[in-house]
Design a protein around this motif. Structure first.
Motif, PDB file in Angstrom:
ATOM      1  N   ALA A  64     -22.921  29.050 -20.032  1.00 49.76           N
ATOM      2  CA  ALA A  64     -23.142  30.486 -19.882  1.00 49.76           C
ATOM      3  C   ALA A  64     -21.848  31.260 -20.107  1.00 49.76           C
ATOM      4  O   ALA A  64     -21.835  32.296 -20.781  1.00 49.76           O
ATOM      5  CB  ALA A  64     -23.708  30.777 -18.494  1.00 49.76           C
ATOM      6  N   SER A  65     -20.741  30.767 -19.554  1.00 48.87           N
ATOM      7  CA  SER A  65     -19.464  31.463 -19.715  1.00 48.87           C
ATOM      8  C   SER A  65     -18.999  31.440 -21.165  1.00 48.87           C
ATOM      9  O   SER A  65     -18.283  32.338 -21.617  1.00 48.87           O
ATOM     10  CB  SER A  65     -18.395  30.841 -18.809  1.00 48.87           C
ATOM     11  OG  SER A  65     -18.062  29.532 -19.230  1.00 48.87           O
ATOM     12  N   GLY A 198     -17.642  15.256 -17.838  1.00 52.80           N
ATOM     13  CA  GLY A 198     -16.468  15.397 -18.689  1.00 52.80           C
ATOM     14  C   GLY A 198     -16.723  14.923 -20.105  1.00 52.80           C
ATOM     15  O   GLY A 198     -16.307  15.565 -21.087  1.00 52.80           O
ATOM     16  N   LEU A 199     -17.433  13.805 -20.240  1.00 57.91           N
ATOM     17  CA  LEU A 199     -17.755  13.273 -21.565  1.00 57.91           C
ATOM     18  C   LEU A 199     -18.611  14.262 -22.354  1.00 57.91           C
ATOM     19  O   LEU A 199     -18.333  14.555 -23.525  1.00 57.91           O
ATOM     20  CB  LEU A 199     -18.468  11.933 -21.419  1.00 57.91           C
ATOM     21  CG  LEU A 199     -19.038  11.306 -22.702  1.00 57.91           C
ATOM     22  CD1 LEU A 199     -17.948  11.106 -23.743  1.00 57.91           C
ATOM     23  CD2 LEU A 199     -19.730   9.980 -22.375  1.00 57.91           C
ATOM     24  N   LEU A 200     -19.651  14.787 -21.719  1.00 55.25           N
ATOM     25  CA  LEU A 200     -20.529  15.739 -22.412  1.00 55.25           C
ATOM     26  C   LEU A 200     -19.801  17.046 -22.700  1.00 55.25           C
ATOM     27  O   LEU A 200     -20.066  17.705 -23.717  1.00 55.25           O
ATOM     28  CB  LEU A 200     -21.780  15.992 -21.583  1.00 55.25           C
ATOM     29  CG  LEU A 200     -22.993  15.077 -21.856  1.00 55.25           C
ATOM     30  CD1 LEU A 200     -23.562  15.351 -23.241  1.00 55.25           C
ATOM     31  CD2 LEU A 200     -22.635  13.610 -21.721  1.00 55.25           C
ATOM     32  N   SER A 201     -18.896  17.438 -21.809  1.00 53.92           N
ATOM     33  CA  SER A 201     -18.122  18.657 -22.051  1.00 53.92           C
ATOM     34  C   SER A 201     -17.239  18.493 -23.290  1.00 53.92           C
ATOM     35  O   SER A 201     -17.055  19.442 -24.063  1.00 53.92           O
ATOM     36  CB  SER A 201     -17.260  18.980 -20.825  1.00 53.92           C
ATOM     37  OG  SER A 201     -18.073  19.260 -19.702  1.00 53.92           O
ATOM     38  N   TRP A 202     -16.685  17.281 -23.483  1.00 51.97           N
ATOM     39  CA  TRP A 202     -15.922  17.033 -24.708  1.00 51.97           C
ATOM     40  C   TRP A 202     -16.836  17.054 -25.928  1.00 51.97           C
ATOM     41  O   TRP A 202     -16.509  17.665 -26.956  1.00 51.97           O
ATOM     42  CB  TRP A 202     -15.212  15.671 -24.634  1.00 51.97           C
ATOM     43  CG  TRP A 202     -14.579  15.329 -25.949  1.00 51.97           C
ATOM     44  CD1 TRP A 202     -13.373  15.748 -26.420  1.00 51.97           C
ATOM     45  CD2 TRP A 202     -15.171  14.534 -26.992  1.00 51.97           C
ATOM     46  NE1 TRP A 202     -13.168  15.258 -27.684  1.00 51.97           N
ATOM     47  CE2 TRP A 202     -14.254  14.514 -28.070  1.00 51.97           C
ATOM     48  CE3 TRP A 202     -16.381  13.843 -27.114  1.00 51.97           C
ATOM     49  CZ2 TRP A 202     -14.519  13.832 -29.246  1.00 51.97           C
ATOM     50  CZ3 TRP A 202     -16.639  13.159 -28.288  1.00 51.97           C
ATOM     51  CH2 TRP A 202     -15.719  13.150 -29.346  1.00 51.97           C
ATOM     52  N   GLU A 209     -12.120  24.773 -17.228  1.00 48.48           N
ATOM     53  CA  GLU A 209     -11.328  25.331 -16.130  1.00 48.48           C
ATOM     54  C   GLU A 209     -12.198  25.706 -14.932  1.00 48.48           C
ATOM     55  O   GLU A 209     -11.836  25.448 -13.774  1.00 48.48           O
ATOM     56  CB  GLU A 209     -10.541  26.562 -16.611  1.00 48.48           C
ATOM     57  CG  GLU A 209      -9.456  26.256 -17.629  1.00 48.48           C
ATOM     58  CD  GLU A 209     -10.017  26.092 -19.045  1.00 48.48           C
ATOM     59  OE1 GLU A 209     -11.247  26.297 -19.217  1.00 48.48           O
ATOM     60  OE2 GLU A 209      -9.247  25.740 -19.953  1.00 48.48           O
ATOM     61  N   ALA A 210     -13.344  26.313 -15.191  1.00 48.22           N
ATOM     62  CA  ALA A 210     -14.186  26.776 -14.090  1.00 48.22           C
ATOM     63  C   ALA A 210     -14.741  25.607 -13.278  1.00 48.22           C
ATOM     64  O   ALA A 210     -14.912  25.714 -12.062  1.00 48.22           O
ATOM     65  CB  ALA A 210     -15.328  27.641 -14.618  1.00 48.22           C
ATOM     66  N   THR A 211     -15.039  24.484 -13.949  1.00 51.93           N
ATOM     67  CA  THR A 211     -15.543  23.323 -13.217  1.00 51.93           C
ATOM     68  C   THR A 211     -14.469  22.774 -12.285  1.00 51.93           C
ATOM     69  O   THR A 211     -14.754  22.419 -11.126  1.00 51.93           O
ATOM     70  CB  THR A 211     -16.009  22.239 -14.196  1.00 51.93           C
ATOM     71  OG1 THR A 211     -17.193  22.697 -14.869  1.00 51.93           O
ATOM     72  CG2 THR A 211     -16.332  20.946 -13.465  1.00 51.93           C
ATOM     73  N   GLU A 212     -13.239  22.689 -12.761  1.00 53.96           N
ATOM     74  CA  GLU A 212     -12.164  22.211 -11.898  1.00 53.96           C
ATOM     75  C   GLU A 212     -11.958  23.155 -10.720  1.00 53.96           C
ATOM     76  O   GLU A 212     -11.752  22.711  -9.582  1.00 53.96           O
ATOM     77  CB  GLU A 212     -10.882  22.052 -12.716  1.00 53.96           C
ATOM     78  CG  GLU A 212     -10.985  20.951 -13.776  1.00 53.96           C
ATOM     79  CD  GLU A 212      -9.645  20.634 -14.416  1.00 53.96           C
ATOM     80  OE1 GLU A 212      -8.612  21.148 -13.918  1.00 53.96           O
ATOM     81  OE2 GLU A 212      -9.620  19.860 -15.397  1.00 53.96           O
ATOM     82  N   PHE A 233     -13.590  13.749 -13.902  1.00 53.59           N
ATOM     83  CA  PHE A 233     -14.036  14.707 -14.916  1.00 53.59           C
ATOM     84  C   PHE A 233     -13.112  14.657 -16.136  1.00 53.59           C
ATOM     85  O   PHE A 233     -13.567  14.574 -17.288  1.00 53.59           O
ATOM     86  CB  PHE A 233     -14.053  16.098 -14.295  1.00 53.59           C
ATOM     87  CG  PHE A 233     -14.407  17.208 -15.239  1.00 53.59           C
ATOM     88  CD1 PHE A 233     -15.663  17.294 -15.803  1.00 53.59           C
ATOM     89  CD2 PHE A 233     -13.469  18.196 -15.553  1.00 53.59           C
ATOM     90  CE1 PHE A 233     -15.997  18.331 -16.664  1.00 53.59           C
ATOM     91  CE2 PHE A 233     -13.785  19.234 -16.412  1.00 53.59           C
ATOM     92  CZ  PHE A 233     -15.050  19.306 -16.971  1.00 53.59           C
ATOM     93  N   ARG A 234     -11.804  14.665 -15.892  1.00 53.52           N
ATOM     94  CA  ARG A 234     -10.841  14.602 -16.992  1.00 53.52           C
ATOM     95  C   ARG A 234     -10.901  13.250 -17.702  1.00 53.52           C
ATOM     96  O   ARG A 234     -10.744  13.175 -18.932  1.00 53.52           O
ATOM     97  CB  ARG A 234      -9.431  14.846 -16.460  1.00 53.52           C
ATOM     98  CG  ARG A 234      -9.203  16.283 -15.986  1.00 53.52           C
ATOM     99  CD  ARG A 234      -7.831  16.425 -15.339  1.00 53.52           C
ATOM    100  NE  ARG A 234      -7.577  17.800 -14.916  1.00 53.52           N
ATOM    101  CZ  ARG A 234      -6.509  18.167 -14.195  1.00 53.52           C
ATOM    102  NH1 ARG A 234      -5.622  17.250 -13.807  1.00 53.52           N
ATOM    103  NH2 ARG A 234      -6.345  19.446 -13.856  1.00 53.52           N
TER     104      ARG A 234
END
Length: 647
Positions: A64-65, A198-202, A209-212, A233-234
């Motif tokens: 969304a962001s 984290g894998l899917l975010s990559w 940043e917002a998840t952290e 996550f990282r």
């Protein structure tokens, strides 16, 4: 490298992710290929204790962001902790996001993340050939596989050959990443959902940043747990960047053309409804009082409203459903905007008090977040089966207006509309949402306060009737000639003392009356008040040449609209209309229905709106019904509508 442009049929909502271009990112550290997609559907699935809802929520927030249009479908067991490793215990979260306007969570996932054998088996039937499947190989041992009926490993027996399978030891990699935190293996394993996130975010270039920041806030009292989740996550992100198994990542551009200019946020139906109730109380300049008893899937509204005492909101968690609505009706008598929230089983318990509110003619909102029934039924699954209960589920002639939102964001506007009707016409009002809308989410344009409707009311302050001898008195049932609403007199106002109760009132005076003619008059007057409620005419989306109309209500809006888009792309003209007001119906509904040779009514029940349409307008409406606890799929509806057109 070849580029592929999606066909018009693929571009229709819910069709799945189509490649619209492919390129290597210049100067990319890993040198991997980056492909551009117009849409993606991802489903996270695992045990109900694996954190799939949290994982989906975080991926959704980042999406969304980023500016994509999106629609979500959480799906989870009713049990707080369902049996681990079993098919009934599988929890999933599906997210559909795109670079253009979309309407549904999608029919079939392009990517399935399966945390164990049960998650794979429960969801594989929905996954199309060629889709990506990411599995946690650590869970594919003999006992978990046997628990769901796998005699051999599906990762090795060739049964998944039609898919792009990515075997990843998520648990092992997570535990290894957290080895310096001094956590037990069981504690470390709990972060595997963050590794997957984290894998899917990559893979899909999501912000991080917002998840952290979220994790640090969520575990503020346990900073070591927060940091462990962030490290996991990282680690998932880094794994995607470095492993050879993921040679391609994907980009879905922001949906810059899908939204009017404004400030947006992601919002669920229950949250939008809560904000709508608060906005209604502010616009009416009345305190908001919620009398409620916890019930799935309505409890989130109670939880949310309890946070907003600064807006004059008072919440009361009652001992049962009857006490909850009794308190809300009492608050309405005292001059507040009274609200009670529930689901189908609670509506049954509240029915006598709803009838009392009809007799007292006081504003009251009954928010019904529908779920599968009957009885306790399917607490976490969706259904539209309370329409006839809302319409007729009381003794005697007790008409109640009914308003139904069509999308999660629309729950905000529906709450304002329901409050308008209740306050203007002095009547209880049903607001019929459902589990699909309540838990699903989409982008919501935050409105300007100046654009919200003025809902202010005038309380009775003095005498309103003159007797034959010239005496001025207060008549509690003397009506506004336009709305037929009676005065709203706050208790304690000098000279406005009057009777309340469920026994029939005398017209005007409000005294107890058993007179047959008076009862006939009061029954007909209460019905006329509801029939006379001002609601907008029904809008019709009608291309030239359409002879078939698809008529829907509530949460079927997204799937119906997506199906209609598919048919129009294929060159088939079909008209669409969607009802927000179900009692009274829009005044032009009868005329609209007469224009078309065929009327098809898709519903998540056994034909309740179709029954009302047939009875009131003598139209041979064709029902298409589904009661499996899940929303319609666009492809499924498109096929049914095409058959209706061709018939």
């Amino acid at each position: 490298m070849t580029s592929q442009v999606s066909s018009p049929a693929e571009q229709a909502d819910g069709a799945g992710g189509a490649v619209v271009g492919g390129q290597r990112t210049p100067g990319s550290p890993d040198g991997k290929e980056v492909r551009r997609l117009d849409r993606v559907i991802i489903r996270f699935a695992g045990d109900s204790g694996d954190g799939m809802q949290l994982t989906g929520d975080r991926f959704t927030s980042e999406t969304a962001s980023f500016g994509n249009d999106l629609s979500t479908l959480p799906n989870f067991p009713a049990e707080i902790r369902a049996p681990a490793g079993t098919l009934p215990g599988v929890s999933s979260f599906q997210l559909h996001f795109a670079d253009h306007d979309i309407l549904t969570p999608g029919d079939a996932p392009n990517v399935l993340v399966a945390m164990n054998p049960a998650a794979l088996k429960a969801n594989i039937a929905d996954v199309p050939r060629g889709a990506e499947i990411i599995v946690n190989t650590d869970e594919f041992t003999k006992r978990p596989m046997a628990k769901v009926g796998y005699e051999t490993s599906p990762l090795e027996d060739g049964s998944l050959a039609a898919y792009n399978l990515h075997p990843v030891p998520l648990t092992t990699l997570t535990v290894e990443a957290l080895k310096d935190f001094g956590l037990s293996r069981k504690e470390a394993e709990r972060s595997k959902n963050m590794f997957a996130l984290g894998l899917l975010s990559w893979m899909y270039h999501r912000p991080t940043e917002a998840t952290e920041s979220f994790l640090r806030q969520k575990f503020a009292k346990k900073p070591e747990i927060a940091e462990a989740n962030i490290v996991a996550f990282r680690a998932g992100w880094n794994f995607g960047e470095t492993t050879e198994d993921f040679a391609v990542s994907y980009e879905v551009a922001p949906a810059t053309q899908a939204f009017p200019t404004g400030t947006y946020r992601n919002i669920s139906g229950n949250l939008a409804l809560s904000y709508g109730l608060i906005a209604a109380s502010q616009q009416a300049d009345l305190p908001l009082y919620l009398g409620s008893y916890p019930i799935t899937p309505a409890s989130d509204i109670l939880h949310e409203l309890s946070k907003h005492k600064n807006f004059g909101v008072r919440t009361f968690q009652a001992e049962d459903e009857i006490a909850g609505i009794g308190a809300a009706l009492g608050a309405a008598f005292g001059g507040a905007l009274g609200v009670t929230t529930t689901s189908g089983p609670g509506v049954a318990l509240k029915s006598e008090t709803i009838g009392l509110a009809v007799s007292l003619e006081l504003p009251l909102l009954i928010v019904d977040i529908q779920r599968g029934g009957p009885s306790t039924g399917l607490p976490t699954k969706t259904e539209q089966a309370d329409l006839l209960q809302a319409m007729f589920g009381r003794n005697g002639e007790a008409p109640v207006p009914i308003v139904a939102p069509r999308t999660p964001a629309d729950c905000f506007d529906a709450a304002l509309d329901a409050a308008r009707i209740a306050l203007t016409y002095r009547t209880p009002v049903f607001l019929l949402s459902d589990g699909y809308l309540a838990n699903g989410s989409e982008p919501w344009r935050i409105p300007e306060v100046a654009d919200l409707p003025d809902l202010k009311v005038k309380f009775a302050t003095g005498a309103n009737h003159t007797l034959a001898d010239g005496t001025e008195v207060f008549w509690p049932y003397k009506r506004d000639p336009e709305t037929l609403a009676r005065p709203w007199a706050v208790p304690g106002t000098p000279g406005l003392e009057h009777r309340i109760g469920g026994i029939e009132k005398q017209d005007g005076t409000g005294n107890i009356s058993y007179d047959p003619a008076n009862h006939d008059l009061m029954v007909r007057t209460r019905q006329a008040k509801i029939d006379g409620i001002e609601v907008p005419d029904l809008d019709i989306d009608d291309p030239d040449g359409a002879t078939t109309l698809v008529l829907g209500w509530g949460s079927t809006y997204g799937p119906i609209t997506a199906a209609v888009r598919r048919l129009r792309v294929a060159g088939l003209p079909v008209a669409q209309a969607h009802l927000r007001h179900l009692n009274p119906f829009p005044r032009n509904l009868g005329e609209v229905l007469e224009r078309y040779e065929k009327v098809v009514v898709p519903e998540m029940n056994l034909g309740q709106l179709a029954t009302l349409i047939r009875a009131k307008y003598l139209v041979d409406a064709q029902s298409y019904n589904q009661v499996n606890g899940m929303p319609f799929k666009a492809e499924q509806l498109a096929k049914v509508l095409k058959e209706a057109i061709d018939d």
